[in-house]
Every structure is written in structure tokens, then in C-alpha cells.
Design an enzyme around this catalytic site. Structure first.
Site, mmCIF file in Angstrom:
data_model
loop_
_atom_site.group_PDB
_atom_site.id
_atom_site.type_symbol
_atom_site.label_atom_id
_atom_site.label_comp_id
_atom_site.label_asym_id
_atom_site.label_seq_id
_atom_site.Cartn_x
_atom_site.Cartn_y
_atom_site.Cartn_z
ATOM 1 N N GLU A 61 -5.298 1.246 2.607
ATOM 2 C CA GLU A 61 -5.046 0.340 3.730
ATOM 3 C C GLU A 61 -5.174 1.050 5.067
ATOM 4 O O GLU A 61 -5.676 0.476 6.047
ATOM 5 C CB GLU A 61 -3.652 -0.279 3.586
ATOM 6 C CG GLU A 61 -3.402 -1.485 4.494
ATOM 7 C CD GLU A 61 -2.875 -1.110 5.874
ATOM 8 O OE1 GLU A 61 -2.867 -1.971 6.758
ATOM 9 O OE2 GLU A 61 -2.467 0.073 6.063
ATOM 10 N N HIS B 197 0.846 -1.204 0.000
ATOM 11 C CA HIS B 197 0.000 0.000 0.000
ATOM 12 C C HIS B 197 0.874 1.245 0.000
ATOM 13 O O HIS B 197 1.957 1.280 0.607
ATOM 14 C CB HIS B 197 -0.981 -0.008 1.174
ATOM 15 C CG HIS B 197 -0.371 0.180 2.534
ATOM 16 N ND1 HIS B 197 -0.145 1.419 3.093
ATOM 17 C CD2 HIS B 197 0.036 -0.714 3.470
ATOM 18 C CE1 HIS B 197 0.367 1.285 4.291
ATOM 19 N NE2 HIS B 197 0.500 -0.009 4.547
ATOM 20 N N GLU C 195 4.463 -5.375 4.691
ATOM 21 C CA GLU C 195 4.289 -4.589 5.907
ATOM 22 C C GLU C 195 5.599 -4.690 6.685
ATOM 23 O O GLU C 195 6.405 -5.585 6.414
ATOM 24 C CB GLU C 195 3.118 -5.110 6.751
ATOM 25 C CG GLU C 195 1.734 -4.867 6.163
ATOM 26 C CD GLU C 195 1.299 -3.416 6.173
ATOM 27 O OE1 GLU C 195 2.050 -2.564 6.705
ATOM 28 O OE2 GLU C 195 0.205 -3.116 5.646
ATOM 29 N N ASP D 218 6.375 2.403 6.632
ATOM 30 C CA ASP D 218 5.043 1.825 6.428
ATOM 31 C C ASP D 218 4.351 2.473 5.232
ATOM 32 O O ASP D 218 3.533 3.373 5.403
ATOM 33 C CB ASP D 218 4.219 2.018 7.709
ATOM 34 C CG ASP D 218 2.894 1.293 7.690
ATOM 35 O OD1 ASP D 218 2.687 0.434 6.818
ATOM 36 O OD2 ASP D 218 2.047 1.596 8.544
#
Length: 367
Positions: free
Chosen positions: A132, A74, A157, A105
Site C-alpha cells: 500500500e 496493509h 486506515e 498506520d
């Protein structure tokens, strides 16, 4: 494979560009240009399909050849805060880390994928998404609604470059209690107050969660639970006619979310609860039949072993890998960075992690 220093330099160049794009979620002001124009330019030779799902949810599927494995990452980030010591959208690189909003992230993984694509040939498939961080998985849901030829999925992730095979599910609930307005001096105040009912429910819920601490799965223990907000009533001398609570729980893969909702919905006498509404659900990893959870975890372990990825512990945080798992794919979570750095001011990812991730993806694509 390109030289190690060259690999890291390429990845940092891409990460610098990716961090410069404002993809904060909220405010979800993300369109099909900007960061997606950059990805199009870098992924020459890929078949590109960009779809706007509304409200800042944009997906991009990039495919080269006829791959059976999908990499997902994402591109949206959480909002920045005043605690940042410099511009969050300008990447800063020190001797051992890259600092920027989304660097950990998880734009660092996206940069690694681009580098790996540029130094390899043959089959590859990347799915980029931007919703996300909104708990509104439109991009993945739309992807899964179409027939796909992929067999397994690697979801990026921050896992410190270890393959995560299992994590908790998540469910959020809006709970409303009904009371009877009146003067607080009345003997009926103890039972008539909606706030009293909410507090009683909370006590029963906490006791039940405590009773589940012996439950285990893949290194995880117990049921995670949180009452995040309680509001209602008018003033101290008035019986509260209504109260509202928002709570959430994070079950083990071996726990049924539906069974837990049934339990939480019946912790207090009938009639006290006016409304019980699940507002978000994310399944556990692995997903599917609770009875098959351990078998599916072993299948994910076989995949990680086949790809030569070190296996890490199960984690408490939720990822969209569970959505792929629920759709029948073998899914693992694997990416650079430490979850402890995610969502923090001056978020960072180590250079060693970026290099290790890029090299591992390159190796997987080559073989």
C-alpha cells in the site's frame, strides 16, 4: 466478549510482535515468511492463502467459514527516520499510547483483527497486504482479478474509529516540455525555452485549480493540486532545450480524472508538451460513474449504520478502499488512530482507540 482489559492486553501483545517485523516500504524487502508466519500461527482454523506478487508485494487471505464481508489491512510501513527517539521496531507502551513504526498506520488494526478472531467463532475473512505504501497496488489488483463471494469491504486506515464513506482520488503525472537550444540573448528565448513553457503551464494550472474551489462533495471542497518537481536547462545563458515536471492532483469523487487530464494536457499551445504520462492513478471513494457517486456514498452510510459504526467526515487522503469500490463492492474505511500520527517519527496509536477498534470488530464478527 472477553473482559475489556484482557482484550487490550491481547491486542498489545500482537501489536508488539507485528511492529518487531521490518516491513518498511521501501526497500520492499518483504517475503512470505516473517510476519506472515506469525499470522499463520495466530489464525488457526482459517484457510490461508499467501501469494508473492513480486517486489515485496505479498498478500494473505485468511477465511473462516463462508463470510460475505472482508476486512482489509496493509502490513507495510513507510521507512523510519533518524528523528525516532528509540528503536522503531520495538513497541513502547505508555499510560495512554502504543509507540512503534506502523502502530498507527496500520498494524494496530491488524493486531485488533487477530484478537477479534481469537475470541469469536464463525465466519470471518481478512486480507493482509504489503504494497500500500508503494503506490503499486499489486496485492489488491490480484485479489480483485479473481471471482469473490464478498459483498462489502472494511478497509483499515487511521480514521479515529469512525467510518469514512468518501475520500479524494489521486493521480500523478510526468510532464515533459520541448524547447530549442540556443543562446539566451536571442529574441526567441521567451518562446523557445522549455523551462519557460513549463513555468507558463504551471501558472495556467494554478489558475485553473483556483477556479475549482467552489466544487463540493460530502464535506470536501475544491481540487487539491501540487507541482512536486521541476528540472531542466543547462545554465543561465543557454535556452533550455528540455524540461521535466512532476505534478499530482486529488479530485473530489464528483470529478472525472480523465476530464481533468484532458484539461491539464491542453493548458498550453500545441507542440510545447513532448510527453504527458500518468504514472499512478487511484480512484476516489466512492468510485465508478461520477453521476452515481452520491448514491454509492449513501449505500456506504447504510452499511456503517447497520454495523453500528459512527460516521466521520470525508477525508483528503487516499486509500485502497476506492479500488474495492471501483470493483463493485460497498467499501468503507475504518480503523484506529489519527492520520496526523501516520508517517511521523515516534508514530503512535492511543490505547483507547486500539481497544475500541478491537471491540467493534469483535462485535461485528459475533453478529
Amino acid at each position: 466478549m472477553a473482559g475489556r482489559a484482557d482484550v487490550l492486553a491481547k491486542t498489545l501483545k500482537h501489536l508488539d510482535a507485528l511492529v518487531s517485523f521490518d516491513t518498511r516500504n521501501p526497500p520492499r524487502d518483504i517475503g512470505t515468511g516473517g510476519i506472515f508466519d506469525y499470522l499463520r500461527q495466530q489464525l488457526s482454523g482459517f484457510r490461508i492463502d499467501v501469494v508473492d506478487h513480486g517486489d515485496g508485494a505479498v498478500s494473505m487471505l485468511a477465511v473462516r467459514g463462508n463470510p460475505r464481508r472482508l476486512f482489509n489491512v496493509h502490513l507495510d510501513t513507510v521507512p523510519s527516520s533518524e528523528a525516532w527517539s528509540a528503536d522503531p521496531h520495538r513497541l513502547r507502551v505508555t499510560a495512554d499510547r502504543a509507540i512503534g513504526l506502523g502502530a498507527c498506520d496500520i498494524k494496530g488494526a491488524a493486531a485488533g483483527l487477530i484478537t477479534a478472531a481469537s475470541v469469536t467463532q464463525g465466519d470471518a475473512a481478512f486480507l493482509f497486504s504489503t504494497d500500500e505504501e508503494a503506490n503499486d497496488a499489486r496485492c489488491i489488483a490480484a485479489f480483485l482479478s479473481r471471482a469473490q463471494a464478498f459483498e462489502d469491504v472494511i478497509v483499515a486506515e487511521p480514521t479515529q474509529c469512525e467510518a469514512v464513506l468518501a475520500h479524494r482520488g489521486i493521480s500523478s503525472v510526468l510532464l515533459k516540455f520541448r524547447g530549442i537550444a540556443g543562446h539566451a540573448s536571442g529574441a526567441n528565448a521567451m518562446q523557445a525555452s522549455a523551462l519557460h513553457q513549463a513555468i507558463r503551464w504551471g501558472g495556467h494550472a494554478l489558475d485553473y485549480v483556483e477556479s475549482q474551489q467552489h466544487q463540493r462533495f460530502g464535506g470536501l471542497t475544491g481540487l487539491r493540486f501540487n507541482i512536486g518537481r521541476v528540472e531542466g536547462g543547462i545554465k543561465a545563458n543557454m535556452i533550455a532545450p528540455s524540461a521535466e515536471m512532476r505534478f499530482g492532483f486529488r479530485p473530489l469523487p464528483s470529478m472525472s480524472i480523465d476530464a481533468l487530464h484532458e484539461k491539464f494536457g491542453t493548458l498550453i499551445e500545441a507542440g510545447a508538451i513532448e510527453r504527458y504520462e500518468e504514472t499512478f492513478r487511484g480512484p476516489s471513494l466512492p468510485s465508478g460513474d461520477v453521476a452515481d457517486a452520491e448514491q454509492r456514498r449513501l449505500e456506504a452510510r447504510d452499511l456503517a449504520d447497520a454495523l453500528g459504526l459512527p460516521i466521520g467526515n470525508a477525508v483528503d487522503f487516499w486509500t485502497e478502499a476506492s479500488l474495492f469500490s471501483a470493483a463493485g463492492f460497498t467499501a468503507i474505511v475504518y480503523g484506529p488512530g489519527d492520520i496526523a500520527q501516520a508517517h511521523t517519527a515516534d508514530e503512535w496509536v492511543s490505547l483507547e482507540q486500539l481497544q475500541r477498534y478491537t471491540e467493534s470488530v469483535t462485535r461485528i464478527l459475533e453478529h
